[in-house]
Design a protein around this motif. Structure first.
Motif, short mmCIF file in Angstrom:
data_model
loop_
_atom_site.label_atom_id
_atom_site.label_comp_id
_atom_site.label_asym_id
_atom_site.label_seq_id
_atom_site.Cartn_x
_atom_site.Cartn_y
_atom_site.Cartn_z
N ARG A 1 -12.16 -48.81 -34.61
CA ARG A 1 -13.14 -49.67 -34.71
C ARG A 1 -13.61 -49.89 -33.14
O ARG A 1 -12.72 -50.70 -32.41
N SER A 44 -7.87 -50.87 -34.59
CA SER A 44 -8.76 -51.49 -33.57
C SER A 44 -8.77 -51.14 -32.12
O SER A 44 -9.66 -51.22 -31.43
N GLN A 45 -7.56 -50.43 -31.79
CA GLN A 45 -7.38 -49.68 -30.48
C GLN A 45 -6.72 -48.63 -30.60
O GLN A 45 -5.78 -48.59 -31.55
#
Length: 599
Positions: free
Chosen positions: A317, A333-334
């Motif tokens: 994301r 997210s990472q």
């Protein structure tokens, strides 16, 4: 796009608004600058979207009384569309940007004659109205007509900055024995520079280039040369480009060589790829080796086909939209979170699934062995060995749900230790927890435990004389059923890294308690009669509870049955310990040393 808009704002051209015009396909864009009190309005007539085949995007806009076509794309795509070749200064600048790891775009434009525009729009509308399978091809062909003889405006270079922790994450993933292929649309120089900056390649990596091939024959020659070049390299790397892959993916021998090179290298970078070429490479790996598991991770719309084509798709994301996340199996997210995803969740999930499959087959074979032995004793007359209600609850209640607690909270080592020891991940690729030998071992234990659970009560205090009412046969049969439940539950406990944790002990004890409770309920209460429990169970719980042989068998037989399991596990830990066993032993030794120092 955000970076380009911000750069334009920094030099005085500010994007103010974009409004959809009512009743029309286009939109109206308002810009401020350059200079003060200068506002310009552009009417976007047409937007020719980017596609994996086109590798460029265009807009047809009206500004004042003039109509312009503005196109942006990669230099390799834009160069044939220009009215003259790229000059030496521009090419040098593009190469300089690429060597710095920047992502470059070439921007070109041309003025459109109104008469030609009407003819082109009419042809485009006719192509869009096509209803057969040639529609996309016709639309692409008509769209390309307007993107010719364009004038170079300039080039842009955007830094695609790495997220925190990317180099260390890639190094950890490589240390886990996973081969990394980077599939990107960047130029070769940009991709290689980024590969070095993110630790995909290092100073000791020997690179073999398979690029700029103009034919299938040349592609085969370059692949063969790369294969010879990397034959004896321990730390080899492969670099390929989209043009070469276009020929390679269409030739069976070249496809085979690509896979062999990819396996021979620790890392591979494929540049200038279209989204479909990314998926084709993933599919190539899957077709070349059916047991290989592929994982694709990406953050943009261009990565969607690749994510869809892999066994496991991971979407990051980020700022490039949510298309990759929407089609992925797992979203993070990472990029650095790929490490705990693989080394913690992945490694544990593999072991849990392996034990789950083996255990469920094991416990059913253990129960069925009693029926098999009784069938032989009963001369195959087709009579059951256990009361029906007990057999019905075996898989549903007594030996199933507790595995969620026993294995769900079971960890070999804490998360921070697992993240620092990528060698633990090798259990999955090497199939150490689920292979023919392990499965055979579980089945041998199932046969042993099933035989012990039936034969000991049957020959000690039971009978081979089948009756319709309570008798020694049914007393021994019910004892055998309870023994089977106890043994298989304890067997699962022995396969936990931490069998003495509260979730494991509580769930195991609850499963055994439910089996005893069901036996009491069916044999000693009127509710058992209402449920239609068999006559042979009436009063059996009381009779079994008053028999010292039954109590002794329930205490001793599980210990005897599981003695070989315990011996096997102790022998493994002493003479051929796994990496996990070594790490756990080292951790225990460290904790003991710390406690000794405190004392």
């Amino acid at each position: 796009e955000v970076a380009l808009v911000q750069a334009a704002r920094d030099v005085g051209v500010v994007f103010r608004s974009r409004e959809r015009l009512p009743g029309m396909n286009g939109s109206e864009i308002t810009l401020d600058g350059p200079g003060q009190n200068q506002t310009q309005t552009f009417h976007v007539l047409r937007e020719i979207e980017f596609s994996s085949d086109r590798k460029r995007m265009s807009v047809v806009v009206r500004c004042g009384g003039e109509v312009w076509c503005v196109t942006k794309g990669a230099d390799s795509t834009m160069a044939p569309l220009l009215d003259q070749p790229l000059d030496v200064a521009t090419v040098d600048q593009l190469n300089a940007f690429s060597k710095k790891g920047l992502r470059t775009l070439v921007v070109a434009m041309k003025k459109i004659d109104p008469t030609y525009l009407r003819e082109w729009e009419s042809a485009l509308q006719s192509a869009e109205a096509t209803v057969d399978i040639s529609r996309n091809e016709q639309v692409a062909r008509v769209s390309a007509r307007i993107e010719t003889n364009m004038q170079l405006v300039g080039v842009t270079a955007v830094e695609d900055r790495l997220q925190d922790g990317v180099p260390s994450a890639i190094k950890t993933v490589k240390d886990a024995g996973i081969r990394l292929w980077v599939l990107t649309g960047d130029k070769v120089e940009t991709a290689v520079d980024i590969a070095f900056s993110c630790a995909l390649f290092d100073s000791r990596t020997h690179l073999a280039y398979v690029t700029h091939a103009a034919s299938t024959e040349e592609t085969l020659e370059k692949l063969a040369g790369a294969k010879r070049e990397l034959a004896n390299e321990v730390n080899g790397g492969l670099v390929m480009d989209g043009a070469t892959l276009t020929f390679a993916l269409a030739h069976p021998e070249a496809r085979k060589m690509i896979y062999e090179l990819g396996i021979a290298c620790r890392s591979c970078v494929c540049c200038r790829l279209s989204p479909m070429q990314k998926r084709q490479l993933v599919q190539l790996v899957r077709d070349s080796n059916k047991v290989t598991i592929t994982l694709a991770i990406g953050d943009g719309a261009n990565d969607v086909p690749m994510i869809e084509g892999a066994h496991l798709g991971v979407g990051v994301r980020g700022k490039e939209g949510v298309q990759a996340v929407q089609v992925s199996d797992i979203a993070i997210s990472q990029f650095r979170f790929l490490v705990p995803l693989l080394l913690c969740h992945g490694q544990r999930a593999y072991r849990r699934m392996a034990v789950f499959l083996c255990f469920f087959l094991y416990k059913n074979v253990a129960l069925v062995l009693s029926d098999v032995i009784w069938s032989i004793q009963d001369d195959f007359q087709g009579r059951i060995a256990f009361p029906e209600w007990l057999s019905m609850g075996y898989n549903a209640i007594f030996t199933s749900w507790h595995i969620l607690f026993a294995l769900g909270w079971d960890k070999g080592v804490p998360d921070h230790v697992a993240n620092c020891h990528p060698e633990l991940y090798a259990d999955g690729p090497l199939r150490r927890h689920f292979n023919p030998f392990i499965f055979f071992l579980w089945m041998c234990y199932a046969v042993l435990h099933g035989c012990v659970a039936w034969l000991v009560p049957n020959y000690w205090y039971g009978s081979r004389e089948y009756t319709e009412g309570p008798s020694d046969f049914w007393k021994a049969a019910c004892a055998s059923f309870l023994l089977t439940c106890v043994i298989v539950n304890l067997k699962l406990l022995l396969n936990c890294y931490n069998p003495f944790t509260a979730p494991a002990l509580a769930s195991t004890a609850a499963s055994i308690f439910l089996a005893v409770l069901a036996f009491l309920f069916l044999g000693e209460t009127t509710m058992g009669d209402m449920l239609g429990s068999s006559d042979m169970m009436k009063g059996l719980p009381s009779e079994l509870a008053s028999s010292w042989q039954a109590w002794l068998s329930l205490a001793v037989v599980p210990l005897i049955a599981l003695l070989i399991d315990v011996a096997e596990k102790v022998g493994r830990s002493k003479f051929c310990p796994s990496e996990m066993a070594k790490l756990r032993a080292a951790g225990q030794s460290a904790r003991t040393a710390v406690e000794t120092m405190r004392e």
